[in-house]
Design an enzyme around this catalytic site. Sequence first.
Site, PDB file in Angstrom:
ATOM      1  N   HIS A 193       1.436   5.086   4.285  1.00 56.67           N
ATOM      2  CA  HIS A 193       0.397   5.569   3.268  1.00 56.67           C
ATOM      3  C   HIS A 193       0.947   7.083   2.968  1.00 56.67           C
ATOM      4  O   HIS A 193       0.930   7.478   1.644  1.00 56.67           O
ATOM      5  CB  HIS A 193      -0.936   5.495   3.594  1.00 56.67           C
ATOM      6  N   SER A 217       0.869  -1.055  -0.025  1.00 53.99           N
ATOM      7  CA  SER A 217       0.083  -0.016  -0.048  1.00 53.99           C
ATOM      8  C   SER A 217       0.770   1.059  -0.121  1.00 53.99           C
ATOM      9  O   SER A 217       0.494   2.365  -0.744  1.00 53.99           O
ATOM     10  CB  SER A 217      -0.919   0.080   1.199  1.00 53.99           C
TER      11      SER A 217
END
Length: 229
Positions: free
Chosen positions: A189, A138
């Site tokens: 992230h 991610s």
Amino acid sequence: MEEPNGLYEPNKKSVNLGIIVMTSGVFFLVLLWEKMTTAGPFYGNSTAFLLKCGALYAPAVLRGEWYRLVTYQFLHGGIEHLINNMLILYFIGNALERYLGRVKFLILYFCSGVLAGIGSIVYNNVCGKAFAVCIGASGAVFGVTGALLYLVLVNRGNLQGLTRRQMILFLLLSIYGGLTRQGVDNAAHVAGLMAGFMLAVLLYRRTTGNRRKKEDVSCESIFITEEED
């Protein structure tokens, strides 16, 4: 460089598809390896086993195991985790690769993942979570998203139908999803997003209208010359 046709369609020799296949393959190999050597449910990988396979772990990285900044990107805790990341990567990765090219896309993807991992380590150490174990693509996927946002912005807010508003809404929903779920490394992230945006600034060169016209004129000249011969 010509405007790519079919923004979300993969190229015949797509690096992005290669990354998806490799990441999926690693997940199932690690899953099978663990189930053959340890007892436990078949739906996911245990933290202890993932740690052996190269998960991101700050104490290990600081001891010199820098390879974990790359290997953790191929590891996932379960099939849902894997599918979520690979499905998003399939669409936004194909779009970005068509504009950056295979080599630049590969550099941006893995560098975003590495920088996301570093950001995660720094944040977790500051917050007293130095022993957190992190896995997943991610961070790199957010890097691809950040890069695609930059491309949309420099192309006057529209990239073959992909608009600035759509990209910002997608980012907000992605960040909100991470904040509302437990066990999500939001530091990775955000760090990946910022890294991808900055790397795109360095790697992407927008084709200007004048340059495109010159290329068209050159092609026409070659075509006329061949006909005269």
